[in-house]
Design a protein around this motif. Structure first.
Motif, mmCIF file in Angstrom:
data_model
loop_
_atom_site.group_PDB
_atom_site.id
_atom_site.type_symbol
_atom_site.label_atom_id
_atom_site.label_comp_id
_atom_site.label_asym_id
_atom_site.label_seq_id
_atom_site.Cartn_x
_atom_site.Cartn_y
_atom_site.Cartn_z
ATOM 1 N N LEU A 186 -12.540 -13.120 -40.283
ATOM 2 C CA LEU A 186 -12.146 -12.609 -38.971
ATOM 3 C C LEU A 186 -11.156 -13.552 -38.292
ATOM 4 N N ALA A 187 -11.297 -14.847 -38.548
ATOM 5 C CA ALA A 187 -10.366 -15.811 -37.953
ATOM 6 C C ALA A 187 -8.953 -15.580 -38.465
ATOM 7 N N ASP A 188 -8.791 -15.336 -39.762
ATOM 8 C CA ASP A 188 -7.463 -15.073 -40.323
ATOM 9 C C ASP A 188 -6.927 -13.730 -39.853
ATOM 10 N N ILE A 189 -7.788 -12.746 -39.774
ATOM 11 C CA ILE A 189 -7.361 -11.427 -39.292
ATOM 12 C C ILE A 189 -6.849 -11.528 -37.859
ATOM 13 N N GLU A 190 -7.557 -12.278 -37.028
ATOM 14 C CA GLU A 190 -7.137 -12.422 -35.638
ATOM 15 C C GLU A 190 -5.765 -13.090 -35.551
ATOM 16 N N LEU A 191 -5.530 -14.081 -36.396
ATOM 17 C CA LEU A 191 -4.249 -14.774 -36.365
ATOM 18 C C LEU A 191 -3.096 -13.830 -36.715
ATOM 19 N N VAL A 192 -3.216 -13.070 -37.798
ATOM 20 C CA VAL A 192 -2.073 -12.264 -38.260
ATOM 21 C C VAL A 192 -1.910 -10.961 -37.480
ATOM 22 N N THR A 193 -2.948 -10.524 -36.756
ATOM 23 C CA THR A 193 -2.844 -9.262 -36.011
ATOM 24 C C THR A 193 -2.838 -9.448 -34.502
#
Length: 328
Positions: A268-275
């Motif tokens: 979720l941390a990576d998803i939040e960064l790219v989106t």
């Protein structure tokens, strides 16, 4: 400018589509840093708000046919900082834009010279977070001339630059765009290189630029390919957008990609960064983005007007509560 339909990819993509359940990412917030809402309907705005998109950036772009006079540019730029900003607010979405002369129309040098004269009147307006989208289309001398002039304008104004990479000879055009940015003395961290693919991403990241990816049906970048890129390269300086315009495109591409990433095991941390987060970080260099403006759900009053006009027609009742779905 954002459309380039590839028939083979379209046919291939048409048999690989699958549905995504957006409830999987319910409660998440998204920022679409490249979407042409001038060409979208109010239904698109509503769907985007319901899917969790809280903010967006609308780059100035080609309208599908050549403009014939500078006044049409003036009216268009005015709509990006005026009516479209208002229309977005009526659905609880914070609207920003980038202003520039797109590469395709840079080839009309007589008109391009006039556009360059009016750009300084718009780039310091409220909600303008960069110069864009600019760059190459056919990679002509005229395109390079106005690309350089606009990057110089961005440097003087202290604004980020949103670069459109060409559909043809993309790798060459992407490398050339970065070379020119460095020659003009711009900091790679202030440059968002858009429409990346597997051929360009490594060089863009290695050279310190932001790598933006357009999730556009049948061309540019698909959701599943994007998942693999995040798995391989991580989330640093990577962002995704829809570039939804008047072509076959999807204004929900960002939340749909987030759902697929979550299903594919990306954190979720990576998803939040790219989106969400990376777009804010990159474009906040303009000094125009304050996350507090959209981190809390804002009340929506569709009874408001802009220049005596509203989004309502013929006795329609304003939607005050965005959670209301009853149609009377």
């Amino acid at each position: 400018m954002c459309c380039n339909e590839n028939i083979k990819e379209r046919i291939k993509g048409s048999v690989q589509q699958s549905s995504l359940d957006l409830s999987e990412i319910s409660g998440m917030k998204f920022f679409d840093p490249h979407v042409h809402m001038t060409s979208r309907t109010t239904d698109d705005y509503q769907a985007m708000a319901d899917a969790g998109i809280v903010a967006l950036i609308e780059p100035a772009f080609w309208l599908g046919q050549p403009r014939t006079g500078v006044d049409s540019f003036t009216d268009y730029y005015s709509s990006l900082i005026g009516w479209e900003r208002f229309r977005s607010s009526q659905f609880g979405i914070k609207h920003y834009c980038t202003i520039g002369l797109n590469s395709r129309e840079a080839n009309n040098e007589k008109l391009a010279e006039q556009v360059m004269e009016i750009l300084p009147h718009f780039i310091f307006k409220e909600g303008v977070v960069g110069i864009g989208e600019i760059g190459f289309d056919d990679q002509t001398p005229a395109e390079e001339k106005y690309f350089r002039l606009q990057m110089e304008l961005a440097k003087e104004a202290g604004l980020p630059v949103q670069i459109h990479t060409p559909h043809r000879d993309k790798k060459k055009g992407t490398t050339r765009s970065m070379d020119i940015a460095l020659e003009q003395g711009l900091d790679p961290y202030s440059i968002i290189i858009d429409h990346n693919n597997e051929e360009t991403v490594k060089e863009v990241l290695d050279r310190g630029f932001w790598a933006a990816f357009t999730i556009y049906p049948f061309t540019k970048m698909g959701n599943e390919r994007m998942v693999e890129i995040v798995k391989q390269y991580g989330s640093e300086r990577i962002m995704i957008n829809s570039a939804a315009d008047w072509g076959i495109s999807d204004p929900l591409a960002v939340p749909k990609s987030a759902a697929l990433m979550k299903r594919s095991g990306i954190s979720l941390a990576d998803i939040e960064l790219v989106t969400y987060r990376n777009a804010i970080t990159a474009f906040a260099q303009s000094g125009q983005i304050d996350e507090k403006d959209f981190e809390q759900v804002q009340p929506v009053d569709q009874g408001q007007k802009f220049a005596s006009n509203s989004i309502l027609r013929g006795g329609q009742q304003p939607r005050i509560d965005k959670n209301s779905i009853i149609i009377s």
